[in-house]
Every structure is written in C-alpha cells, then in structure tokens.
Write a protein that holds these residues in place. Structure first.
Motif, short mmCIF file in Angstrom:
data_model
loop_
_atom_site.label_atom_id
_atom_site.label_comp_id
_atom_site.label_asym_id
_atom_site.label_seq_id
_atom_site.Cartn_x
_atom_site.Cartn_y
_atom_site.Cartn_z
N LEU A 180 0.83 -1.21 0.00
CA LEU A 180 0.00 0.00 0.00
C LEU A 180 0.86 1.26 0.00
O LEU A 180 0.56 2.22 -0.73
CB LEU A 180 -0.92 0.01 1.21
N CYS A 181 1.90 1.25 0.81
CA CYS A 181 2.77 2.43 0.89
C CYS A 181 3.42 2.73 -0.46
O CYS A 181 3.48 3.89 -0.87
CB CYS A 181 3.84 2.22 1.97
N SER A 182 3.87 1.70 -1.15
CA SER A 182 4.50 1.95 -2.45
C SER A 182 3.46 2.32 -3.50
O SER A 182 3.70 3.20 -4.34
CB SER A 182 5.32 0.74 -2.89
N HIS A 183 2.29 1.71 -3.46
CA HIS A 183 1.24 2.02 -4.45
C HIS A 183 0.73 3.45 -4.30
O HIS A 183 0.57 4.16 -5.29
CB HIS A 183 0.08 1.03 -4.31
N TYR A 184 0.45 3.86 -3.07
CA TYR A 184 -0.11 5.20 -2.82
C TYR A 184 0.98 6.25 -2.56
O TYR A 184 0.66 7.42 -2.33
CB TYR A 184 -1.08 5.17 -1.65
N GLU A 185 2.23 5.83 -2.58
CA GLU A 185 3.37 6.71 -2.34
C GLU A 185 3.22 7.47 -1.02
O GLU A 185 3.27 8.70 -0.96
CB GLU A 185 3.54 7.69 -3.51
N ILE A 186 3.00 6.69 0.04
CA ILE A 186 2.87 7.26 1.38
C ILE A 186 3.90 6.61 2.29
O ILE A 186 4.41 5.53 2.01
CB ILE A 186 1.45 7.05 1.97
N GLU A 187 4.20 7.29 3.38
CA GLU A 187 5.15 6.77 4.36
C GLU A 187 4.44 5.80 5.31
O GLU A 187 3.25 5.95 5.58
CB GLU A 187 5.73 7.93 5.19
N PHE A 188 5.20 4.83 5.80
CA PHE A 188 4.65 3.90 6.78
C PHE A 188 4.20 4.65 8.03
O PHE A 188 3.22 4.27 8.67
CB PHE A 188 5.66 2.82 7.15
N SER A 189 4.88 5.74 8.37
CA SER A 189 4.53 6.50 9.58
C SER A 189 3.11 7.05 9.50
O SER A 189 2.43 7.17 10.52
CB SER A 189 5.53 7.64 9.80
N PHE A 190 2.63 7.37 8.28
CA PHE A 190 1.25 7.84 8.11
C PHE A 190 0.28 6.72 8.45
O PHE A 190 -0.69 6.93 9.19
CB PHE A 190 1.03 8.34 6.68
N ILE A 191 0.53 5.52 7.95
CA ILE A 191 -0.32 4.36 8.24
C ILE A 191 -0.29 4.07 9.74
O ILE A 191 -1.32 3.81 10.36
CB ILE A 191 0.15 3.12 7.45
N ASP A 192 0.91 4.14 10.33
CA ASP A 192 1.05 3.88 11.76
C ASP A 192 0.28 4.91 12.58
O ASP A 192 -0.36 4.56 13.57
CB ASP A 192 2.53 3.86 12.15
N ALA A 193 0.33 6.17 12.18
CA ALA A 193 -0.41 7.21 12.90
C ALA A 193 -1.91 6.97 12.81
O ALA A 193 -2.64 7.17 13.79
CB ALA A 193 -0.05 8.58 12.34
N LEU A 194 -2.40 6.54 11.64
CA LEU A 194 -3.82 6.22 11.50
C LEU A 194 -4.19 5.05 12.41
O LEU A 194 -5.26 5.05 13.04
CB LEU A 194 -4.15 5.87 10.04
N TYR A 195 -3.31 4.07 12.49
CA TYR A 195 -3.54 2.92 13.36
C TYR A 195 -3.54 3.35 14.84
O TYR A 195 -4.41 2.94 15.61
CB TYR A 195 -2.47 1.85 13.11
N GLN A 196 -2.57 4.16 15.23
CA GLN A 196 -2.48 4.62 16.62
C GLN A 196 -3.70 5.43 17.03
O GLN A 196 -4.10 5.41 18.20
CB GLN A 196 -1.20 5.44 16.84
N THR A 197 -4.30 6.14 16.08
CA THR A 197 -5.49 6.94 16.34
C THR A 197 -6.75 6.08 16.36
O THR A 197 -7.78 6.51 16.84
CB THR A 197 -5.62 8.05 15.27
N GLY A 198 -6.66 4.88 15.81
CA GLY A 198 -7.82 3.99 15.77
C GLY A 198 -8.64 4.13 14.50
O GLY A 198 -9.76 3.62 14.42
N LEU A 199 -8.10 4.82 13.51
CA LEU A 199 -8.83 5.03 12.27
C LEU A 199 -8.78 3.81 11.35
O LEU A 199 -9.68 3.63 10.52
CB LEU A 199 -8.29 6.26 11.54
N ILE A 200 -7.75 3.00 11.47
CA ILE A 200 -7.66 1.76 10.69
C ILE A 200 -7.22 0.64 11.62
O ILE A 200 -6.67 0.89 12.70
CB ILE A 200 -6.66 1.88 9.51
N GLN A 201 -7.46 -0.58 11.19
CA GLN A 201 -7.03 -1.76 11.93
C GLN A 201 -5.92 -2.45 11.15
O GLN A 201 -6.00 -2.56 9.93
CB GLN A 201 -8.20 -2.73 12.12
#
Length: 97
Positions: A11-32
C-alpha cells in the motif's frame, strides 16, 4: 481471510505514502492492522476509507487529528440519516391507516 488482506508495504508503495502515516492512522484507531508472521496487513474493506484519508491528508493538508474528526462526523451523520429513514418508515405506517 488472509486473501482479503493487503500488505502495508504494498500500500505504501502504491499510494506513495510513508509507513509513519499508516502507523499514525492505526495509533489513532482510524484503521485496523493485522499482523501475521511479522508482516502487517490491512483488510481490503478498509481501502476506500484509507484512500479518503490519504486524499484529505495530501490534497487538503488535514492532519491526523483532523482526519479523525472528519470520520467521526461522517459516522454521526450516517447514524442520523439512518435514524431519519427509520422514523420516516414508521411515520408512513401511521399515515396509511
């Protein structure tokens, strides 16, 4: 179930996003995140919400806390819409008598 999971690195390579963004969403509870043998995955049902979050963050410069607020408001709006539809249906029952 594993076939419905998408690896986060993909996902990170496809959407060109950093893992830290995904981790922040996870830490906030927005994704599982599902962890299988040291690899992290997201269920495919969350992809549409993830895409919305990415657009909010990149196109509108909304931070993680703002994304959380937006998604909470969208959830409340949907609940109110569902309640309104249920009340309309009940009202129709009484109008038809």
């Amino acid at each position: 179930m594993e076939k419905n999971l998408i690896e986060i690195t993909t996902l990170c390579s496809h959407y060109e996003i950093e893992f830290s963004f995904i981790d922040a969403l996870y830490q906030t509870g927005l994704i599982q995140i599902v962890i299988i043998e040291q690899d992290q995955f997201i269920h495919q049902d969350q992809i549409s919400d993830l895409e919305k979050m990415i657009r909010l963050h990149h196109e509108l410069n909304v931070n993680i806390e703002g994304i959380d607020v937006v998604f909470n408001l969208l959830e409340k709006e949907k609940a109110l819409r569902d309640e309104l539809n249920a009340l309309r249906n009940r009202l129709r029952l009484y109008e038809n008598d």
